[in-house]
Design a protein around this motif. Structure first.
Motif, PDB file in Angstrom:
ATOM      1  N   LEU A 178      58.008  19.256   7.754  1.00 19.69           N
ATOM      2  CA  LEU A 178      58.206  20.418   6.723  1.00 19.69           C
ATOM      3  C   LEU A 178      58.474  21.699   7.385  1.00 19.69           C
ATOM      4  O   LEU A 178      57.745  22.291   8.425  1.00 19.69           O
ATOM      5  N   TYR A 179      59.601  22.381   7.129  1.00 22.28           N
ATOM      6  CA  TYR A 179      59.972  23.545   7.699  1.00 22.28           C
ATOM      7  C   TYR A 179      59.785  24.811   6.581  1.00 22.28           C
ATOM      8  O   TYR A 179      60.177  24.734   5.330  1.00 22.28           O
ATOM      9  N   ARG A 180      58.980  25.609   7.066  1.00 19.87           N
ATOM     10  CA  ARG A 180      58.520  26.853   6.128  1.00 19.87           C
ATOM     11  C   ARG A 180      59.308  28.209   6.272  1.00 19.87           C
ATOM     12  O   ARG A 180      59.493  28.421   7.579  1.00 19.87           O
ATOM     13  N   ALA A 181      59.446  29.094   5.283  1.00 15.34           N
ATOM     14  CA  ALA A 181      60.135  30.329   5.680  1.00 15.34           C
ATOM     15  C   ALA A 181      59.094  31.086   6.125  1.00 15.34           C
ATOM     16  O   ALA A 181      57.896  31.048   5.938  1.00 15.34           O
ATOM     17  N   GLY A 182      59.697  32.085   6.806  1.00 19.56           N
ATOM     18  CA  GLY A 182      58.687  33.139   7.400  1.00 19.56           C
ATOM     19  C   GLY A 182      59.294  33.796   8.628  1.00 19.56           C
ATOM     20  O   GLY A 182      59.373  34.911   8.586  1.00 19.56           O
ATOM     21  N   ALA A 183      60.031  32.993   9.394  1.00 20.76           N
ATOM     22  CA  ALA A 183      60.621  33.872  10.705  1.00 20.76           C
ATOM     23  C   ALA A 183      61.891  33.184  10.947  1.00 20.76           C
ATOM     24  O   ALA A 183      62.494  33.361  11.948  1.00 20.76           O
ATOM     25  N   PHE A 184      62.694  32.326  10.224  1.00 18.46           N
ATOM     26  CA  PHE A 184      63.931  31.817  10.422  1.00 18.46           C
ATOM     27  C   PHE A 184      65.151  33.144  10.712  1.00 18.46           C
ATOM     28  O   PHE A 184      65.744  32.744  11.854  1.00 18.46           O
ATOM     29  N   LEU A 185      65.137  33.900   9.889  1.00 22.12           N
ATOM     30  CA  LEU A 185      66.275  34.809  10.036  1.00 22.12           C
ATOM     31  C   LEU A 185      66.144  35.836  11.468  1.00 22.12           C
ATOM     32  O   LEU A 185      67.030  36.055  12.095  1.00 22.12           O
ATOM     33  N   GLU A 186      64.966  36.105  11.497  1.00 23.02           N
ATOM     34  CA  GLU A 186      64.402  36.919  12.718  1.00 23.02           C
ATOM     35  C   GLU A 186      64.827  36.324  13.978  1.00 23.02           C
ATOM     36  O   GLU A 186      65.091  36.527  14.984  1.00 23.02           O
TER      37      GLU A 186
ATOM     38  N   CYS B 297      65.909  29.201   2.266  1.00 21.71           N
ATOM     39  CA  CYS B 297      65.323  28.032   1.616  1.00 21.71           C
ATOM     40  C   CYS B 297      65.969  27.524   0.438  1.00 21.71           C
ATOM     41  O   CYS B 297      66.244  26.328  -0.003  1.00 21.71           O
ATOM     42  N   VAL B 298      66.120  28.453  -0.460  1.00 22.43           N
ATOM     43  CA  VAL B 298      66.556  28.036  -1.819  1.00 22.43           C
ATOM     44  C   VAL B 298      67.786  27.562  -1.618  1.00 22.43           C
ATOM     45  O   VAL B 298      68.214  26.527  -2.239  1.00 22.43           O
ATOM     46  N   ALA B 299      68.785  28.294  -0.731  1.00 21.36           N
ATOM     47  CA  ALA B 299      70.143  27.593  -0.682  1.00 21.36           C
ATOM     48  C   ALA B 299      70.185  26.413  -0.078  1.00 21.36           C
ATOM     49  O   ALA B 299      70.582  25.471  -0.255  1.00 21.36           O
ATOM     50  N   ALA B 300      69.034  25.903   0.877  1.00 19.06           N
ATOM     51  CA  ALA B 300      69.202  24.809   1.524  1.00 19.06           C
ATOM     52  C   ALA B 300      68.726  23.368   0.638  1.00 19.06           C
ATOM     53  O   ALA B 300      69.314  22.403   0.349  1.00 19.06           O
ATOM     54  N   ASN B 301      67.758  23.903  -0.311  1.00 20.69           N
ATOM     55  CA  ASN B 301      67.334  23.085  -1.382  1.00 20.69           C
ATOM     56  C   ASN B 301      68.313  22.670  -2.459  1.00 20.69           C
ATOM     57  O   ASN B 301      68.525  21.546  -2.867  1.00 20.69           O
ATOM     58  N   LYS B 302      69.124  23.744  -2.819  1.00 21.91           N
ATOM     59  CA  LYS B 302      70.169  23.453  -3.742  1.00 21.91           C
ATOM     60  C   LYS B 302      71.390  22.720  -3.089  1.00 21.91           C
ATOM     61  O   LYS B 302      71.703  21.943  -3.837  1.00 21.91           O
ATOM     62  N   CYS B 303      71.614  23.026  -1.815  1.00 17.80           N
ATOM     63  CA  CYS B 303      72.786  22.440  -1.433  1.00 17.80           C
ATOM     64  C   CYS B 303      72.452  20.905  -0.890  1.00 17.80           C
ATOM     65  O   CYS B 303      73.646  19.960  -1.001  1.00 17.80           O
ATOM     66  N   HIS B 304      71.163  20.558  -0.658  1.00 19.88           N
ATOM     67  CA  HIS B 304      71.147  19.059  -0.059  1.00 19.88           C
ATOM     68  C   HIS B 304      69.915  18.470  -1.081  1.00 19.88           C
ATOM     69  O   HIS B 304      69.376  17.680  -0.531  1.00 19.88           O
ATOM     70  N   ALA B 305      69.948  18.590  -2.137  1.00 25.13           N
ATOM     71  CA  ALA B 305      69.124  18.196  -3.067  1.00 25.13           C
ATOM     72  C   ALA B 305      69.049  16.749  -3.036  1.00 25.13           C
ATOM     73  O   ALA B 305      68.086  15.852  -3.324  1.00 25.13           O
TER      74      ALA B 305
ATOM     75  N   ILE C 225      72.492  23.148   7.772  1.00 23.26           N
ATOM     76  CA  ILE C 225      71.302  23.961   7.710  1.00 23.26           C
ATOM     77  C   ILE C 225      71.515  25.098   8.310  1.00 23.26           C
ATOM     78  O   ILE C 225      71.056  26.279   8.069  1.00 23.26           O
ATOM     79  N   LEU C 226      71.965  25.076   9.611  1.00 26.25           N
ATOM     80  CA  LEU C 226      72.175  26.120  10.735  1.00 26.25           C
ATOM     81  C   LEU C 226      73.421  27.343  10.197  1.00 26.25           C
ATOM     82  O   LEU C 226      73.127  28.346  10.132  1.00 26.25           O
ATOM     83  N   HIS C 227      74.273  26.549   9.366  1.00 25.83           N
ATOM     84  CA  HIS C 227      75.543  27.382   8.708  1.00 25.83           C
ATOM     85  C   HIS C 227      75.058  28.175   7.483  1.00 25.83           C
ATOM     86  O   HIS C 227      75.258  29.489   7.385  1.00 25.83           O
ATOM     87  N   LEU C 228      73.922  27.555   6.590  1.00 29.01           N
ATOM     88  CA  LEU C 228      73.443  28.221   5.752  1.00 29.01           C
ATOM     89  C   LEU C 228      72.561  29.492   6.184  1.00 29.01           C
ATOM     90  O   LEU C 228      72.405  30.459   5.609  1.00 29.01           O
ATOM     91  N   LEU C 229      71.821  29.168   7.286  1.00 28.37           N
ATOM     92  CA  LEU C 229      70.961  30.198   8.087  1.00 28.37           C
ATOM     93  C   LEU C 229      71.959  31.363   8.377  1.00 28.37           C
ATOM     94  O   LEU C 229      71.458  32.696   8.412  1.00 28.37           O
ATOM     95  N   ASP C 230      72.949  31.094   9.081  1.00 23.35           N
ATOM     96  CA  ASP C 230      73.868  32.086   9.605  1.00 23.35           C
ATOM     97  C   ASP C 230      74.387  33.118   8.312  1.00 23.35           C
ATOM     98  O   ASP C 230      74.617  34.218   8.384  1.00 23.35           O
TER      99      ASP C 230
END
Length: 394
Positions: A284-292, A244-252, A225-230
């Motif tokens: 549950l982790y929500r999209a919103g401020a991960f990249l920032e 979030c889309v990438a995380a759901n796709k990779c770890h479904a 997850i941390l590498h997908l975020l980077d």
């Protein structure tokens, strides 16, 4: 690198420089910027403390310098007020970070075995001599682990599951997963498999006493997850939704990962969040401020080391071991990953804990409301069971 004397006044001067930098404001348009007239006194004060000319400091903050292959000089691109503010903050952070790391290193050496006498001998007139590179023959060096004795107390944040969870909660829960893994290894190492199965039932030892897959889900390259975020932070059009889309796709199909659309108690779409099945419960982790939150804007201090007339500034800003994080460059911009730096620090912490004689104290919240004199037995029992404490007692 030569030694440099760093005194108390030098520390205060660098702190003052960081504070004056923070007071600077900028005027301009979308194409360029300059220090606002009302805060030019802060520019002058910061420049004086750092030993550089005000015009050069202003230029370095309001202009982006990009190295172009084959050309001797960097390409200069003006930045708008917002970009200048980010560069100002990054420079102040870099100065403060290098000063703090120097102080920590110096104090650790002074308190280490054999370091007290050396530190006392080098402390002259309120000045402490610091060597930015270790010398093999130095009395500060530790030659064997038997010479170094310490007692450490680690107090960590408890497991967090808030109404809105982002990178901060993910890192806190990631740290709890790593420490829980250490606890399981420490407590149950050497216990026969047959004994564990007798207590937990067949298969229980594997499912309840091993969280390595959950840890790997978060930290392991290339799809943790941390590498997908980077990856999203480095991408030109990266976004929280894309992450979030990438995380759901990779770890479904991962057993410690759950898509929100598959959870009956969750009304969040898959592209807007994801669920990690931590040992203490689903979050549950929500999209919103991960990249920032993950993007640590880095400001190179090499130019400051070259331009400053103050010896302490030159040494602090050029010592590679005082850099708080590694960075990568993309299109001339530096990116520092908060998540990867946290992961590296956590790995070092686990290594330190594993090398010593470890004892654990489990603290449990008596209720979710954080109210006094309120004890929810069912909730506490579930936390003890999730933490492996009841199994350890058995």
């Amino acid at each position: 690198m030569q030694a440099v004397d760093v005194g108390e006044n030098d520390v205060w001067s660098l702190l003052a420089a960081a504070l004056h930098l923070g007071d600077m404001q900028f005027d301009g348009d979308d194409g360029s910027s300059s220090v606002a007239d009302g805060t030019r006194s802060s520019l002058a004060a910061a420049s004086a403390q750092l030993g550089i000319k005000p015009d050069e400091l202003e230029s370095r903050i309001t202009t982006r310098f990009i190295s172009v292959g084959g050309k001797a000089e960097d390409l200069e691109i003006p930045v708008p007020p917002e970009g200048a503010g980010q560069a100002r903050d990054a420079l102040a952070k870099a100065i403060y970070s290098r000063l703090l790391l120097w102080l920590v290193r110096t104090l650790n050496e002074a308190m280490s075995s054999g370091g007290r006498q050396a530190a006392a001998a080098e402390h002259k007139g309120g000045r402490l001599r610091s060597f930015f590179t270790r010398q093999p023959s130095s009395s500060h060096s530790i030659t064997s682990t038997s010479e170094r004795r310490s007692v450490g107390l680690l107090d960590v944040f408890g497991f967090e599951s808030l109404q809105t969870n982002s990178l901060e909660q993910l890192l806190i829960n990631y740290a709890n997963e790593k420490l829980h893994s250490l606890f399981l290894t420490h407590v149950f190492h050497g216990v026969p498999q047959a004994t564990l199965e007798q207590v937990l039932g067949e298969g229980g030892a594997t499912s309840r006493l091993d969280n390595t897959e959950c840890v790997a889900l978060i930290e392991s390259p290339p799809h943790g997850i941390l590498h997908l975020l980077d990856h999203q932070c480095r991408a030109p059009q990266g976004s929280d939704l894309g992450f979030c889309v990438a995380a759901n796709k990779c770890h479904a199909d991962h057993r410690f990962f759950l898509s929100p659309k598959l959870s009956r108690s969750c009304d969040v779409e898959s592209k807007s969040g994801f669920i990690v099945r931590h040992f203490a419960g689903d979050v549950l982790y929500r999209a919103g401020a991960f990249l920032e939150s993950n993007s640590d804007s880095l400001q190179s201090t090499h130019w400051l080391a070259d331009a400053s007339t103050v010896a302490v500034v030159r040494h602090l800003c050029s010592a590679p071991e005082l850099s708080s994080s590694s960075s990568t460059k993309r299109n001339g911009a530096s990116f520092g990953s908060v998540g990867q730096r946290f992961s590296a620090d956590l790995a070092e912490l686990i290594q330190t804990l594993s090398a010593g004689e470890t004892h654990f104290i489990r603290c449990m919240k008596p209720n979710l409301q954080q109210a006094p004199a309120l004890f929810h037995a069912d909730y506490v029992r579930s936390r003890l069971r999730a933490a492996g404490s009841l199994t350890a007692l058995r």
